[in-house]
Write a protein that holds these residues in place. Structure first.
Motif, short mmCIF file in Angstrom:
data_model
loop_
_atom_site.label_atom_id
_atom_site.label_comp_id
_atom_site.label_asym_id
_atom_site.label_seq_id
_atom_site.Cartn_x
_atom_site.Cartn_y
_atom_site.Cartn_z
N MET A 241 7.54 61.61 -17.01
CA MET A 241 7.35 62.98 -17.18
C MET A 241 6.05 63.06 -18.76
O MET A 241 6.63 62.09 -19.81
CB MET A 241 7.37 64.28 -16.87
CG MET A 241 7.11 64.90 -17.26
SD MET A 241 7.99 66.17 -17.17
CE MET A 241 7.15 67.88 -18.42
N THR A 242 5.03 62.87 -18.66
CA THR A 242 3.92 63.48 -19.77
C THR A 242 3.52 64.43 -19.86
O THR A 242 3.33 65.02 -18.99
CB THR A 242 2.80 62.61 -19.79
OG1 THR A 242 2.30 62.68 -18.99
CG2 THR A 242 3.55 60.78 -20.05
N ARG A 243 3.11 65.13 -20.88
CA ARG A 243 2.98 66.53 -21.00
C ARG A 243 1.99 66.40 -21.85
O ARG A 243 1.97 66.11 -23.43
CB ARG A 243 4.20 67.91 -21.83
CG ARG A 243 2.88 69.07 -21.85
CD ARG A 243 4.37 70.39 -22.15
NE ARG A 243 5.28 70.20 -21.97
CZ ARG A 243 6.52 69.81 -21.44
NH1 ARG A 243 7.20 69.34 -22.77
NH2 ARG A 243 7.75 70.38 -20.80
N ASP A 244 0.39 66.78 -22.53
CA ASP A 244 -0.77 66.88 -23.01
C ASP A 244 -0.55 65.01 -23.63
O ASP A 244 -0.64 64.88 -25.21
CB ASP A 244 -0.16 67.50 -24.29
CG ASP A 244 -0.43 68.70 -24.23
OD1 ASP A 244 -1.38 68.58 -22.21
OD2 ASP A 244 -0.15 70.10 -24.09
N PRO B 111 -0.16 73.54 -20.81
CA PRO B 111 -0.02 71.65 -21.37
C PRO B 111 0.45 71.24 -19.45
O PRO B 111 0.19 71.82 -18.22
CB PRO B 111 1.82 71.63 -20.91
CG PRO B 111 2.10 73.16 -21.53
CD PRO B 111 1.27 74.07 -21.01
N TYR B 112 -0.61 69.97 -20.09
CA TYR B 112 -1.31 69.33 -18.96
C TYR B 112 0.09 68.53 -19.38
O TYR B 112 0.46 67.56 -19.20
CB TYR B 112 -2.74 68.30 -19.20
CG TYR B 112 -2.70 67.01 -18.49
CD1 TYR B 112 -3.59 67.80 -17.22
CD2 TYR B 112 -3.12 66.08 -18.13
CE1 TYR B 112 -3.75 67.10 -16.29
CE2 TYR B 112 -2.53 65.22 -17.50
CZ TYR B 112 -3.87 65.76 -16.11
OH TYR B 112 -3.70 64.84 -15.36
N ALA C 158 0.86 72.34 -8.07
CA ALA C 158 0.04 72.69 -8.79
C ALA C 158 -0.01 73.33 -10.08
O ALA C 158 -1.21 72.75 -11.02
CB ALA C 158 -0.57 74.38 -8.51
N SER C 159 1.80 72.36 -10.54
CA SER C 159 1.86 72.34 -11.90
C SER C 159 2.03 71.30 -12.61
O SER C 159 2.14 71.00 -13.66
CB SER C 159 2.97 73.11 -12.47
OG SER C 159 4.16 72.70 -12.18
N VAL C 160 1.41 70.08 -11.38
CA VAL C 160 1.45 68.59 -12.15
C VAL C 160 0.98 68.23 -11.15
O VAL C 160 0.20 68.58 -10.03
CB VAL C 160 3.23 68.21 -11.78
CG1 VAL C 160 4.55 68.84 -12.29
CG2 VAL C 160 3.62 68.20 -10.42
N THR C 161 0.32 66.58 -11.97
CA THR C 161 -0.28 66.12 -11.34
C THR C 161 0.73 64.77 -11.31
O THR C 161 0.81 64.62 -12.24
CB THR C 161 -1.34 65.30 -12.31
OG1 THR C 161 -2.08 66.16 -12.63
CG2 THR C 161 -2.54 64.35 -11.73
N LEU C 162 0.94 64.30 -9.97
CA LEU C 162 1.82 63.05 -9.52
C LEU C 162 1.02 61.61 -9.58
O LEU C 162 -0.04 62.22 -8.40
CB LEU C 162 2.64 63.97 -8.69
CG LEU C 162 3.24 62.56 -7.79
CD1 LEU C 162 4.41 62.36 -8.60
CD2 LEU C 162 4.18 63.64 -6.51
N ASP C 163 1.45 60.96 -9.91
CA ASP C 163 0.78 59.60 -9.23
C ASP C 163 1.10 58.98 -8.52
O ASP C 163 -0.16 58.77 -7.09
CB ASP C 163 1.15 58.34 -9.93
CG ASP C 163 3.08 57.96 -9.87
OD1 ASP C 163 3.37 59.13 -9.34
OD2 ASP C 163 3.47 57.58 -10.63
N VAL C 164 2.25 59.73 -6.82
CA VAL C 164 1.70 59.51 -5.69
C VAL C 164 1.09 59.83 -4.73
O VAL C 164 0.16 59.61 -4.33
CB VAL C 164 2.89 59.49 -5.05
CG1 VAL C 164 3.65 59.96 -3.33
CG2 VAL C 164 4.41 58.86 -5.83
#
Length: 268
Positions: free
Chosen positions: A16-19, A4-5, A99-105
């Motif tokens: 948090m959002t997933r896909d 999942p993205y 590596a498992s998340v994209t973080l806005d910060v």
């Protein structure tokens, strides 16, 4: 099965959002616990550290059990197990893999670094584009909105300082490209919100002078001087005083611009 993205935001309320679908992380304290793991991502976070980050010296007697409850609920909400998923046990402690998340910060700080590097290299258009992109990652709310623990408070201050510094530099670049009424209006608003940041006052004075509003620029200086004297018992910085004197001396706009516009917080 594809991974999942997952995106995590710390600007505004922790979320948090997933896909593309929002994930409910629970009440404010549980979201803050998740936010702490994100801030400290990549390293094991011990229960004692979570307690210190959440409560500091005001931790309840039941803090250990409370943290274990938070972790259990967050695992369920993020579809994690001890060994797999977003929130893992590392024995000791818990961790979120960067590596498992994209973080806005992270995106904000990356675009900020790109913009500042372009600025230092003299590529002003690229710098302006990257810094505006960095500012675009912010929501209208403060970072980690609603989080009250020591770590969240510290991180909020750090991010707020980076944001206002980025905004100051972005506004300086906009003025360099040609002062506009909307830029001056934004500066006028910002000096009210951040009255002790003299760089904002200097940018406002320069922008007003460039628009042939030198009288208003002088009034802005007097406003700054009165504010500092009444609230702090000090006078304006030497930079602000020098600009005031040059305004009084009726130096040309080009001379004012060359002498006083600084594109970074510190003179280079």
């Amino acid at each position: 099965m594809s991974t999942p993205y997952t995106t995590v935001r710390l600007f505004g309320a922790i979320g948090m959002t997933r896909d593309g679908e929002s994930v409910h992380l629970g009440p404010a304290r549980e979201r803050e616990c998740f936010g702490i793991l994100v801030i400290r991502r990549g390293t094991p976070v011990l229960v004692d550290q979570l307690i210190a980050d959440l409560w500091g010296d005001a931790a309840p007697a039941s803090a250990v059990n409370v943290v274990h409850t938070y972790i259990s609920r967050l695992r369920r909400r993020t579809d994690s197990t001890e060994e797999q998923g977003l929130l893992r046990s590392l024995r000791p402690g818990y961790s979120i893999d960067p590596a498992s998340v994209t973080l806005d910060v992270d995106e904000f700080e990356s675009d900020r670094r790109t913009g500042m590097a372009a600025l230092w290299a003299g590529h002003f258009d690229q710098a302006a584009e990257a810094l505006d992109r960095a500012l675009g990652h912010w929501s209208n709310a403060e970072a980690l909105h609603g989080a009250t623990g020591p770590l969240a408070t510290q991180e909020r201050r750090r991010l707020d300082e980076l944001r206002i510094d980025t905004l100051e530099t972005s506004l300086a670049l906009r003025l360099r490209a040609g002062a506009r009424s909307d830029t001056l209006a934004e500066l006028a608003t910002l000096v009210r919100r951040h009255p002790f940041r003299e760089r904002l006052w200097i940018l406002l004075m320069l922008g007003l002078a460039r628009e042939d509003r030198r009288g208003e620029a002088l009034v802005a200086y007097h406003d700054l001087r009165s504010l500092l004297k009444e609230d702090l018992g000090i006078g304006p910085s030497q930079r602000a005083q020098d600009l005031f004197c040059d305004l009084l001396a009726d130096r040309s706009q080009d001379e004012l611009w060359t002498e006083h516009l600084t594109l970074t917080a510190q003179q280079r």
